[in-house]
Design an enzyme around this catalytic site. Structure first.
Site, PDB file in Angstrom:
ATOM      1  N   LYS A  54       0.847  -1.212   0.000  1.00 38.76           N
ATOM      2  CA  LYS A  54       0.000   0.000   0.000  1.00 38.76           C
ATOM      3  C   LYS A  54       0.866   1.239   0.000  1.00 38.76           C
ATOM      4  CE  LYS A  54      -3.868  -2.108   2.355  1.00 38.76           C
ATOM      5  NZ  LYS A  54      -4.285  -2.611   3.651  1.00 38.76           N
ATOM      6  N   GLN A  98      -5.376  -1.611   9.521  1.00 45.98           N
ATOM      7  CA  GLN A  98      -5.301  -2.956   8.953  1.00 45.98           C
ATOM      8  C   GLN A  98      -5.961  -3.970   9.893  1.00 45.98           C
ATOM      9  OE1 GLN A  98      -4.020  -3.661   5.885  1.00 45.98           O
ATOM     10  NE2 GLN A  98      -4.322  -5.861   6.080  1.00 45.98           N
ATOM     11  N   ASP A 121     -11.882   2.881   3.874  1.00 45.54           N
ATOM     12  CA  ASP A 121     -12.232   1.460   3.893  1.00 45.54           C
ATOM     13  C   ASP A 121     -13.750   1.256   3.937  1.00 45.54           C
ATOM     14  OD1 ASP A 121     -10.469  -0.621   3.789  1.00 45.54           O
ATOM     15  OD2 ASP A 121     -10.026  -0.619   5.929  1.00 45.54           O
TER      16      ASP A 121
END
Ligand code: GUN
Length: 297
Positions: A54, A98, A121
């Site tokens: 990422k 995460q 997200d």
């Protein structure tokens, strides 16, 4: 009939290219780059690989990457304090914590602490609710990538029968909502579903993410269906090999002769997630800076 192999890598490369060029335009207007903060707690090797990828992709797309690598023993208070600091930081447009978090942490409470405007997200209660209500929302990256790929295949998804296999918060649930918003007739299947083959036989679209290798057999699928396989499962290594092969939730070799289009594993759905994350960050940056979001992104 030979199915089209949907090329997730090519799709992602094209999206990253568009995002990277819009990010340069953004910087010239806003006087700063779009910024993405990624928080990783602990040392799960797969998560470390994702986070590193990422970071690299963010910089390559002309954005700022902020990585926060915290020890596995990080407390709930310290983690929430970091999220709040990122919420308040004007150089951060997107925040990704995460998952999964180590077991001693309250994942739902950490997620709920993320400012919904920075929730690239799409997992905060606000964005999940906005999606259900048909309002503008940040949407989880993997299902949004699936929808964008479907839109390249179909001009109109109205009335198609779609079966989503799996009900996770990052994939199955938002995927079903996205398909419903496109006027599909959506069935959600999961580990307790009875008679999955019968449901799948009538599906024009199958989206799978359950983490069971080769669960879905080719003969269960309708001729001409479009299959998006979000499963990433590592098989036991063959004798003499150090690592097992990666396979999806769909038995690709059986399905490929049978359906209209299918994503491979690897190189399909999974290859698109980071590109969509960058897209979501670009959108967040424009909104946070009070600029119009570029069309068609
Ligand atoms: N872990 C695996 N995939 C994801 C993702 O898309 N978002 C977050 N937050 N964690 C993940």
């Amino acid at each position: 009939m030979t199915a089209t192999r949907i090329d997730g890598k090519a799709f992602a490369a094209a999206l990253r290219e568009r995002v990277g060029s819009h990010a340069l335009d953004f910087a010239s207007k806003a006087g700063r780059k779009p910024g993405l903060a990624v928080v990783l707690v602990g040392e799960d090797p797969a998560s470390q690989v994702y986070v590193r990828s990422k970071g690299k992709a963010t910089v390559a797309a002309n954005m700022e990457s902020f990585e926060h690598l915290l020890p596995a023993e990080t407390t709930q208070t310290d983690l929430v304090a970091l999220v709040e600091k990122l919420n308040a930081d004007p150089s951060v447009d997107g925040i990704l914590v995460q998952l999964p978090l180590p077991g001693h942490l309250d994942e739902k409470a950490v997620i709920a602490a993320i400012n919904p405007d920075k929730d690239v997200d799409g997992i905060t209660p606000t964005n999940a609710g906005r999606l259900v209500l048909g309002m503008d929302a940040h949407i989880s990256c993997t299902p949004l990538g699936c929808l964008l790929m479907l839109r390249e295949i179909y001009d109109d998804l109205s009335g198609l029968d779609a079966v989503v296999v799996g009900r996770s918060i990052l994939f199955g649930k938002p995927m079903a909502q996205l398909l419903l918003a496109e006027n599909c007739t959506v069935t959600m299947a999961h580990s307790r579903t009875r008679n999955l083959p019968d449901l799948l036989r009538r599906a024009d679209i199958v989206v799978a993410a359950v983490g069971v290798p080769n669960l879905i057999r080719g003969e269960w699928l309708k001729r001409g269906a479009v299959i998006l396989d979000g499963g990433i499962n590592r098989l036991e290594p063959a004798p003499g090999a150090s690592k097992g092969r990666l396979v999806g939730d769909v038995a690709f070799d059986e399905a490929v002769g049978h359906v209209r289009a299918i994503t491979p594993v690897p190189g399909g759905v999974g290859a698109t997630t980071i590109a969509v994350l960058l897209r979501n960050t670009l959108v967040a940056a424009h909104r946070n800076a009070g600029l119009a979001v570029p069309e068609g992104i």
